[in-house]
Design a protein around this motif. Structure first.
Motif, mmCIF file in Angstrom:
data_model
loop_
_atom_site.group_PDB
_atom_site.id
_atom_site.type_symbol
_atom_site.label_atom_id
_atom_site.label_comp_id
_atom_site.label_asym_id
_atom_site.label_seq_id
_atom_site.Cartn_x
_atom_site.Cartn_y
_atom_site.Cartn_z
ATOM 1 N N MET A 5 4.032 2.582 2.371
ATOM 2 C CA MET A 5 3.452 3.008 3.644
ATOM 3 C C MET A 5 3.598 1.864 4.644
ATOM 4 O O MET A 5 2.951 0.818 4.510
ATOM 5 N N THR B 152 -8.384 1.815 2.334
ATOM 6 C CA THR B 152 -7.889 1.934 0.965
ATOM 7 C C THR B 152 -9.046 2.255 0.028
ATOM 8 O O THR B 152 -10.190 1.862 0.262
ATOM 9 N N GLU C 264 7.452 4.350 -3.188
ATOM 10 C CA GLU C 264 6.382 4.603 -2.226
ATOM 11 C C GLU C 264 5.995 3.342 -1.458
ATOM 12 O O GLU C 264 5.592 2.348 -2.042
ATOM 13 N N ARG D 98 0.829 -1.203 0.000
ATOM 14 C CA ARG D 98 0.000 0.000 0.000
ATOM 15 C C ARG D 98 0.864 1.254 0.000
ATOM 16 O O ARG D 98 1.989 1.273 0.502
ATOM 17 N N TYR E 228 8.960 8.317 3.765
ATOM 18 C CA TYR E 228 8.063 7.905 2.681
ATOM 19 C C TYR E 228 8.559 8.642 1.434
ATOM 20 O O TYR E 228 8.451 9.867 1.323
ATOM 21 N N GLY F 192 0.289 5.920 -0.616
ATOM 22 C CA GLY F 192 -0.626 7.022 -0.356
ATOM 23 C C GLY F 192 -1.022 7.773 -1.609
ATOM 24 O O GLY F 192 -0.734 7.365 -2.732
ATOM 25 N N CYS F 193 -1.678 8.911 -1.405
ATOM 26 C CA CYS F 193 -2.141 9.762 -2.504
ATOM 27 C C CYS F 193 -1.111 10.845 -2.815
ATOM 28 O O CYS F 193 -0.517 10.894 -3.869
ATOM 29 N N THR G 162 -7.465 8.428 2.397
ATOM 30 C CA THR G 162 -7.427 7.022 1.999
ATOM 31 C C THR G 162 -6.187 6.701 1.180
ATOM 32 O O THR G 162 -5.636 7.544 0.473
ATOM 33 N N GLN G 163 -5.760 5.457 1.296
ATOM 34 C CA GLN G 163 -4.526 4.997 0.668
ATOM 35 C C GLN G 163 -4.831 3.996 -0.433
ATOM 36 O O GLN G 163 -5.985 3.788 -0.792
ATOM 37 N N GLN G 164 -3.785 3.397 -0.980
ATOM 38 C CA GLN G 164 -3.980 2.620 -2.201
ATOM 39 C C GLN G 164 -3.566 1.159 -2.074
ATOM 40 O O GLN G 164 -2.561 0.847 -1.470
#
Length: 774
Positions: A683, A359, A681, A190, A699, A192-193, A288-290
């Motif tokens: 997290m 996410t 990236e 995961r 990060y 982030g944005c 929210t994250q990815q």
């Protein structure tokens, strides 16, 4: 479709204002009597709040009020509405605007502090005292799936929120007759944005009418209005939501957030304007994250490398809530089989809750995950058989003469998914030609002389774009001759104003400077969905075209009455309707607009409706499918493990190009996003759900110094599924990029190196792999 302006590489009309510092963002809004908000956020991953002591904080300088969820009980109660309901989620797993008794991840908002400035609000937020009963937390999605794991929500018996299944054909039969079967495991971490602008909200209540106005840095202003109105039990007409300039969105800003509701509730309660601007530290723990996912896949293939079937299982980390429903894991499933003509597919996805930030889609949603899986499998097959990687793809891809191609998968409404047009093999061949794959070994040898390891990577993708149901647009010509385009489609830097102006100006025969485009204000256009999923060029762009066609037809009808000429003998150009072959026999659009605006006692010709205006909604009933092929070269320093992407080539087909300059910018930015996913990236959380990477010191984001030259080539296969022949382009640069970079790294490490099945990868890992290989 093409024209005088449609298809032209025109500099964006937005740029001069944005580049000279005269953009207008949420944080630029100043209102009389406005208070500034800061949130009391959880510094623990799971716990039950026994009490909140606001006394010391309320006594601090500049503090006006501190609210918890209980303080809003006279306005609204309960969890927020589900933004994207799904039948597998029997009970929506959504936030409260401020936490109820149980907190489920670090960063969850517990209380909102209002003060005369942000500094005082933050100081007071730090002084609020919480009495907490700490509960067991789970941050590892694999452990969270186990039956005896601590539960993310204490009221649930399991962390498995849903199990999704999809596929087609008979995998058991295809696997039984396959020449080869391989099993691989994949870990996609995961991230982030990290848009340039964090989130922000300003809410204001009209003391006379009680109307609520919200300015928000959002991709979904109409969804904010809809769900907030439902929550407050108000009519939507009493809530105005607008987005000023937005400094990037990339998907997370499409969510409807607890903070948007909390700021609105605070403004209603205090009867004053309230502003909240997310800081970067909050962004790490509240936006929210990815796409954290772990996959196990089996692939069946022939002796020549032809991929036949895939089966497997995914554990999807959804975080602590499901504010976006099951859109992310559903997108993962729907992205299969990519460009591959499989005979069978069998997938299961367990959607698992953890005590982490939720996410949701980030540029590409889970499409980059699936591209990574498919392209890594293609490379693995080639490696197993000892054949060229492109051979596996060329033998396995859907062919151009198979279009339209029904994949075997089903859309959300149960209809078959069908690719509309494209030449996947042609795109792959072109990108190999453009990067000079035939003489790559010469460059590899030259790099070796310099002490570097050079590798070539390839990856392809298919992207579903133009997601329904609709966007709309209205066009009005004013008596001054201005063309006003209004649409609900919000922009976060995509160049909507330029693209829509090009479409309208072409259709109405006016200059680009004659067109004003107004977007994303619920008071100016009644309906909208969201700027997500590379859908706006198809939906809103087509709506602009349809509305302009209506205005054009109305202008010609009016001119036919006034000039006493048949409509087929008229044409519209240079802002006027004139008789073909007699340019001086004309009537200006401004004159038509003035006449249709009406004059007392003067009837309109031919019983025409007033106003030179029209509204249209393009209903996107079938997806359009963009596609692309990428190739890149990397160089690795074997002593330090440092990876440099030194060259990157993209071949992309998004149908007809409205503005090649804008499309190139979208693709280039997407590639940068993908390189970040591949190499930088990550997290990271500890076992207790505490985030460990909460600054840009730990990060990592790609910087300009890490970016290669990105060379872009376009193929144009028009889509037959919309009136302007376009497909979306916002995410196509990102989707294959991580797979392409990892492919190149693996190639650089040589045949004794590992099969790389995870990203991001680090220099430390590269050094370890090289040591093992040696």
């Amino acid at each position: 479709m093409s024209g005088r302006l449609f298809g032209a590489a025109i500099t964006r009309v937005e740029d001069a204002r944005l580049l000279t510092g005269t953009g207008h963002y949420v944080d630029d809004i100043e209102l009389p009597g406005m208070l500034h908000a800061a949130f009391v956020r959880a510094n623990f991953a799971h716990g039950r709040i026994r009490s909140i002591d606001k006394g010391d904080a309320l006594a601090m300088p500049g503090v006006v009020a501190i609210y918890t969820m209980d303080d809003f009980a006279d306005i609204a109660q309960g969890p927020m509405p589900a933004m994207a309901p799904h039948p597998l989620l029997k009970t929506p797993i959504t936030y409260h605007p401020l936490s109820d008794a149980e907190v489920r991840h670090v960063g969850e908002a517990i209380a909102i502090v209002l003060a005369d400035n942000r500094a005082n609000a933050e100081d007071a937020a730090a002084a609020v005292m919480l009495d907490v009963e700490y509960l067991p937390a789970v941050s590892d999605v694999v452990l969270a799936r186990v039956a005896n794991s601590p539960t993310t929500h204490s009221q649930y018996a399991s962390n498995i929120a849903a199990t999704m299944k999809a596929g087609f054909g008979d995998c058991s039969k295809v696997f039984a007759k396959a020449d080869h079967v391989l099993t691989e495991h994949f870990d996609i971490h995961r991230g982030g944005c990290h848009a340039m602008e964090c989130r922000g909200v300003v809410a204001n209540i009209d003391l006379l009418t009680d109307a609520l106005t919200i300015s928000t840095s959002s991709q979904s202003p109409y969804m904010v209005r809809r769900h907030l109105a439902a929550y407050l039990k108000r009519d939507e007409n009493g809530i105005r939501v607008m987005t000023p300039d937005v400094g990037g969105g990339f998907g997370p800003k499409a969510n409807v957030y607890a903070e948007e509701f909390a700021v609105a509730l605070a403004a209603i309660k205090i009867r004053r304007p309230v502003k909240w601007i997310e800081d970067r530290q909050e962004h790490f723990v509240a936006t929210t994250q990815q796409r954290g996912q772990i996959w196990s896949l089996d692939v069946a293939f022939d002796n020549d490398g032809r991929m036949r079937a895939i089966s497997g299982h995914c554990i999807h980390d959804n975080g602590a809530y499901a504010p976006y429903g099951l859109i992310l894991p559903a997108t993962a499933i729907a992205s299969f089989p990519g460009p591959y003509a499989l005979e069978a597919l069998d997938l299961t996805v367990d959607v698992v809750l953890t005590n982490l930030v939720p996410t949701s889609p980030v540029r590409g949603a889970c499409r980059p995950n699936v591209a990574f899986l498919l392209e890594r499998l293609a490379d693995r097959i080639a490696r197993h058989l000892g054949i060229d990687r492109q051979d596996v793809r060329q033998r396995s891809f859907v062919k151009a003469d198979q279009m339209p191609y029904t994949t075997g998968m089903k859309a959300r409404d149960g209809s078959p998914i069908s690719y509309d047009s494209g030449d996947y093999v042609g795109a792959l061949n072109l990108v190999l030609e453009k990067i000079g794959a035939s003489d790559f070994e010469t460059r590899r040898k030259e790099a070796k002389r310099r002490g570097k390891l050079r590798g070539l990577g390839i990856a392809s993708c298919v992207e579903d774009t133009g997601l329904g149901p609709f966007e709309g647009a209205s066009i009005r010509v004013t008596p001054a001759g201005r063309v006003i385009v209004a649409t609900g489609a919000s922009s976060q830097g995509q160049g909507h104003r330029t693209a829509f102006a090009q479409i309208a100006a072409d259709a109405l025969g006016v200059e680009l400077d004659d067109v004003t485009v107004e977007t994303a204000d619920t008071a100016k256009f009644p309906l909208g969905i969201s700027t997500i999923a590379s859908r706006i060029a198809v939906t809103a762009g087509s709506s602009v075209q349809l509305a302009a066609d209506k205005v054009r037809a109305k202008a010609i009808t009016f001119a036919s009455h006034q000039l006493e000429v048949d409509e087929q003998d008229l044409e519209l150009e240079a802002g006027a309707v004139h008789v073909k072959g007699i340019p001086d026999m004309k009537i200006k659009l401004s004159e038509i607009a003035g006449a249709l605006a009406g004059s007392t006692g003067v009837p309109l010709p031919g019983n025409m409706e007033p106003d030179l205006a029209a509204t249209a909604y393009f209903n996107s009933n079938a997806l359009t499918f963009a596609y692309g092929a990428n190739a890149c070269e990397v160089e690795i320093d074997p002593e330090t493990g440092d990876i440099r992407v030194v060259r990157y080539v993209v071949v992309h087909d998004c149908g007809k190009l409205i503005n090649p300059l804008i499309v190139d910018g979208q693709i280039r930015g997407g590639v940068v996003h993908g390189i970040g996913n591949a190499l930088f990236e990550r997290m990271i959380y500890d076992e207790q759900g505490q985030p460990l990477t909460t600054t840009y010191g730990d990060y990592l984001l790609p910087m300009a110094s890490e970016m290669p030259p990105i060379e872009i080539h376009h193929m144009e296969t028009p889509s037959p599924r919309n009136p302007i022949g376009v497909k979306g382009a916002g995410e196509g640069g990102t989707i294959p990029a991580a797979a392409c970079v990892i492919s190149a790294v693996e190639d650089a490490l040589g045949p004794n190196g590992p099969f790389i099945s995870a990203h991001p990868i680090s220099p430390q890992q590269v050094v370890q792999w090289l040591e093992v290989a040696r």
